[in-house]
Design a protein around this motif. Sequence first.
Motif, PDB file in Angstrom:
ATOM      1  N   HIS A   8      12.661  -3.229  -8.550  1.00 38.21           N
ATOM      2  CA  HIS A   8      12.189  -2.678  -7.563  1.00 38.21           C
ATOM      3  C   HIS A   8      10.656  -2.350  -7.746  1.00 38.21           C
ATOM      4  CE1 HIS A   8      16.301  -2.466  -6.933  1.00 38.21           C
ATOM      5  NE2 HIS A   8      16.010  -1.905  -5.533  1.00 38.21           N
ATOM      6  N   ALA A   9       9.809  -1.877  -6.781  1.00 36.50           N
ATOM      7  CA  ALA A   9       8.406  -1.238  -6.950  1.00 36.50           C
ATOM      8  C   ALA A   9       8.712   0.154  -6.222  1.00 36.50           C
ATOM      9  CB  ALA A   9       7.483  -2.217  -6.001  1.00 36.50           C
ATOM     10  N   VAL A  10       8.076   0.859  -7.114  1.00 37.74           N
ATOM     11  CA  VAL A  10       8.153   2.479  -6.342  1.00 37.74           C
ATOM     12  C   VAL A  10       6.479   2.739  -6.000  1.00 37.74           C
ATOM     13  CG1 VAL A  10       8.496   4.964  -6.976  1.00 37.74           C
ATOM     14  CG2 VAL A  10      10.233   3.107  -7.873  1.00 37.74           C
ATOM     15  N   VAL A  11       6.552   3.140  -4.822  1.00 43.31           N
ATOM     16  CA  VAL A  11       5.132   3.132  -4.432  1.00 43.31           C
ATOM     17  C   VAL A  11       4.874   4.521  -3.451  1.00 43.31           C
ATOM     18  CG1 VAL A  11       3.544   2.462  -2.388  1.00 43.31           C
ATOM     19  CG2 VAL A  11       4.920   0.613  -3.866  1.00 43.31           C
ATOM     20  N   SER A  12       3.873   5.400  -3.997  1.00 37.41           N
ATOM     21  CA  SER A  12       3.689   6.555  -3.201  1.00 37.41           C
ATOM     22  C   SER A  12       2.405   6.001  -2.454  1.00 37.41           C
ATOM     23  CB  SER A  12       2.919   7.670  -4.076  1.00 37.41           C
ATOM     24  OG  SER A  12       4.128   8.023  -5.205  1.00 37.41           O
ATOM     25  N   ARG A  13       2.347   6.973  -1.218  1.00 40.02           N
ATOM     26  CA  ARG A  13       1.648   6.748  -0.084  1.00 40.02           C
ATOM     27  C   ARG A  13       1.482   7.918   0.689  1.00 40.02           C
ATOM     28  NH1 ARG A  13       4.309   5.195   4.791  1.00 40.02           N
ATOM     29  NH2 ARG A  13       2.743   3.636   5.287  1.00 40.02           N
ATOM     30  N   GLU A  14       0.222   8.060   1.262  1.00 38.13           N
ATOM     31  CA  GLU A  14      -0.168   8.984   2.128  1.00 38.13           C
ATOM     32  C   GLU A  14       0.456   8.907   3.545  1.00 38.13           C
ATOM     33  OE1 GLU A  14      -4.185  10.378   2.145  1.00 38.13           O
ATOM     34  OE2 GLU A  14      -4.298  10.300  -0.211  1.00 38.13           O
ATOM     35  N   VAL A  15       0.859  10.014   4.246  1.00 40.04           N
ATOM     36  CA  VAL A  15       1.355   9.889   5.503  1.00 40.04           C
ATOM     37  C   VAL A  15       0.714  11.208   6.092  1.00 40.04           C
ATOM     38  CG1 VAL A  15       3.455   8.376   5.249  1.00 40.04           C
ATOM     39  CG2 VAL A  15       3.425  11.224   4.669  1.00 40.04           C
ATOM     40  N   ASP A  16       0.809  11.327   7.493  1.00 44.82           N
ATOM     41  CA  ASP A  16       0.297  12.577   7.931  1.00 44.82           C
ATOM     42  C   ASP A  16       1.003  14.049   7.673  1.00 44.82           C
ATOM     43  OD1 ASP A  16      -0.957  10.613   9.629  1.00 44.82           O
ATOM     44  OD2 ASP A  16       0.347  10.852  11.419  1.00 44.82           O
ATOM     45  N   GLY A  17       2.049  13.711   7.069  1.00 43.69           N
ATOM     46  CA  GLY A  17       2.810  15.185   6.396  1.00 43.69           C
ATOM     47  C   GLY A  17       2.427  15.375   5.037  1.00 43.69           C
ATOM     48  N   GLY A  18       1.530  14.679   4.343  1.00 42.48           N
ATOM     49  CA  GLY A  18       1.593  14.720   2.928  1.00 42.48           C
ATOM     50  C   GLY A  18       1.664  13.530   2.299  1.00 42.48           C
ATOM     51  N   MET A  19       2.400  13.427   1.340  1.00 43.65           N
ATOM     52  CA  MET A  19       2.897  12.240   0.177  1.00 43.65           C
ATOM     53  C   MET A  19       4.156  11.528   0.595  1.00 43.65           C
ATOM     54  SD  MET A  19      -0.128  11.309  -1.236  1.00 43.65           S
ATOM     55  CE  MET A  19       0.494  10.340  -2.293  1.00 43.65           C
ATOM     56  N   GLN A  20       4.284  10.382   0.572  1.00 45.45           N
ATOM     57  CA  GLN A  20       5.766   9.660   0.714  1.00 45.45           C
ATOM     58  C   GLN A  20       5.945   8.982  -0.427  1.00 45.45           C
ATOM     59  OE1 GLN A  20       6.546   6.488   3.644  1.00 45.45           O
ATOM     60  NE2 GLN A  20       8.092   8.126   4.575  1.00 45.45           N
ATOM     61  N   THR A  21       7.107   8.856  -1.091  1.00 54.99           N
ATOM     62  CA  THR A  21       7.323   7.890  -2.215  1.00 54.99           C
ATOM     63  C   THR A  21       8.467   6.848  -1.795  1.00 54.99           C
ATOM     64  OG1 THR A  21       6.606   9.364  -3.993  1.00 54.99           O
ATOM     65  CG2 THR A  21       8.151   7.798  -4.917  1.00 54.99           C
ATOM     66  N   ILE A  22       8.420   5.825  -1.834  1.00 58.86           N
ATOM     67  CA  ILE A  22       9.513   4.792  -1.275  1.00 58.86           C
ATOM     68  C   ILE A  22       9.895   3.945  -2.538  1.00 58.86           C
ATOM     69  CG2 ILE A  22       9.093   5.029   0.995  1.00 58.86           C
ATOM     70  CD1 ILE A  22       7.253   2.257   0.962  1.00 58.86           C
ATOM     71  N   LYS A  23      10.758   3.245  -2.532  1.00 53.76           N
ATOM     72  CA  LYS A  23      11.266   2.119  -3.315  1.00 53.76           C
ATOM     73  C   LYS A  23      11.416   1.079  -2.677  1.00 53.76           C
ATOM     74  CE  LYS A  23      13.754   2.924  -7.304  1.00 53.76           C
ATOM     75  NZ  LYS A  23      14.798   3.290  -8.057  1.00 53.76           N
ATOM     76  N   VAL A  24      11.044  -0.079  -3.075  1.00 51.97           N
ATOM     77  CA  VAL A  24      11.197  -1.398  -2.035  1.00 51.97           C
ATOM     78  C   VAL A  24      11.663  -2.585  -3.170  1.00 51.97           C
ATOM     79  CG1 VAL A  24       9.498  -0.922  -0.384  1.00 51.97           C
ATOM     80  CG2 VAL A  24       8.707  -1.948  -2.561  1.00 51.97           C
ATOM     81  N   THR A  25      12.459  -3.553  -2.661  1.00 49.82           N
ATOM     82  CA  THR A  25      13.081  -4.465  -3.665  1.00 49.82           C
ATOM     83  C   THR A  25      12.031  -5.342  -3.357  1.00 49.82           C
ATOM     84  OG1 THR A  25      15.289  -4.067  -2.636  1.00 49.82           O
ATOM     85  CG2 THR A  25      14.935  -5.982  -3.571  1.00 49.82           C
ATOM     86  N   MET A  26      11.903  -6.000  -4.919  1.00 59.30           N
ATOM     87  CA  MET A  26      10.989  -7.162  -4.977  1.00 59.30           C
ATOM     88  C   MET A  26      11.758  -8.444  -5.081  1.00 59.30           C
ATOM     89  SD  MET A  26       8.922  -5.625  -8.266  1.00 59.30           S
ATOM     90  CE  MET A  26       7.861  -7.062  -8.244  1.00 59.30           C
ATOM     91  N   PRO A  27      11.048  -9.590  -4.545  1.00 58.07           N
ATOM     92  CA  PRO A  27       9.557  -9.746  -4.463  1.00 58.07           C
ATOM     93  C   PRO A  27       9.221  -8.867  -3.032  1.00 58.07           C
ATOM     94  CG  PRO A  27      10.526 -11.676  -3.656  1.00 58.07           C
ATOM     95  CD  PRO A  27      11.567 -10.892  -4.351  1.00 58.07           C
ATOM     96  N   THR A  28       7.977  -8.386  -3.106  1.00 58.57           N
ATOM     97  CA  THR A  28       7.379  -7.415  -2.241  1.00 58.57           C
ATOM     98  C   THR A  28       5.774  -7.518  -1.962  1.00 58.57           C
ATOM     99  OG1 THR A  28       7.469  -5.211  -1.465  1.00 58.57           O
ATOM    100  CG2 THR A  28       7.036  -5.532  -3.616  1.00 58.57           C
ATOM    101  N   VAL A  29       5.429  -7.206  -0.621  1.00 55.06           N
ATOM    102  CA  VAL A  29       3.971  -6.988  -0.463  1.00 55.06           C
ATOM    103  C   VAL A  29       3.615  -5.637  -0.474  1.00 55.06           C
ATOM    104  CG1 VAL A  29       2.009  -7.826   1.167  1.00 55.06           C
ATOM    105  CG2 VAL A  29       3.963  -9.154   0.890  1.00 55.06           C
ATOM    106  N   VAL A  30       2.658  -5.548  -1.185  1.00 54.58           N
ATOM    107  CA  VAL A  30       2.017  -4.009  -1.323  1.00 54.58           C
ATOM    108  C   VAL A  30       0.539  -3.968  -0.795  1.00 54.58           C
ATOM    109  CG1 VAL A  30       1.416  -2.018  -2.911  1.00 54.58           C
ATOM    110  CG2 VAL A  30       3.605  -3.373  -3.189  1.00 54.58           C
TER     111      VAL A  30
END
Length: 252
Positions: free
Chosen positions: A156-178
């Motif tokens: 899995h890849a764990v990705v933190s990303r900025e959204v309108d309400g602040g920060m969001q952390t998601i976990k996606v199954t690999m293979p993946t596009v980031v």
Amino acid sequence: MKVLVPVKRVIDYNVKVRVKADGSGVDLANVKMSMNPFDEISVEQAIRLKEAGQADEVVVVSIGVKQSQETLRTALAMGADRAILVVAADDVHQDIEPLSVAKILKAIVDEEQPGLVLCGKQAIDNDMNATGQMLSALMGWSQATFASEVAIEGDHAVVSREVDGGMQTIKVTMPTVVTVDLRLNEPRYASLPNIMKAKKKPLDEKTAADYGVDVSPRLEIVNTVEPEARAAGIKVGSVDELVSKLKEAGAV
């Protein structure tokens, strides 16, 4: 794990862009070109993953004109292992559209079988912000966009990303596009020894036809104009006067 990083040759971000006199596009004559800044961040992140032992190979790919070799050599000097150049245009003014780029990248992904594709979130020349998402859809892979932090945890890849309400952390199954954002890292400068070594690293040259992709443009640029000059501001002597001026302008 192999990491694939698409990079694009664009006008250097320090250069003031000029529009052609006839309005047919941007003037590229004698203009400094460099790697898209978001792609540079992607290359840096891929190299860091390799240095951390989480990736075995970093492959960079560029789709466009033959001069994109320079951009790929920059990525190789930073620390990428090998490069693929897909010559898809003869004219530097022809921009390959995101769907065509995504189709070519899909063919390369099918060949290379990377576990991770790291893209810049957008190119600073056309600001399309579409290639990574289109590639994800064509591949049927998970995607994580606008990444400001990336960590690999097993499959899995764990990705933190900025959204309108602040920060969001998601976990996606690999293979993946980031797709990556500016806050992810600070790209390194290539040292002179690494620049010399980059000249000997493998750089394969292909064409769009080799992948069976038609890159004929589907969009037509009707006209290009420079943005209007910014109007001069005014000074006010008090908060009451400021509120009054804003009301007159319809801002409040």
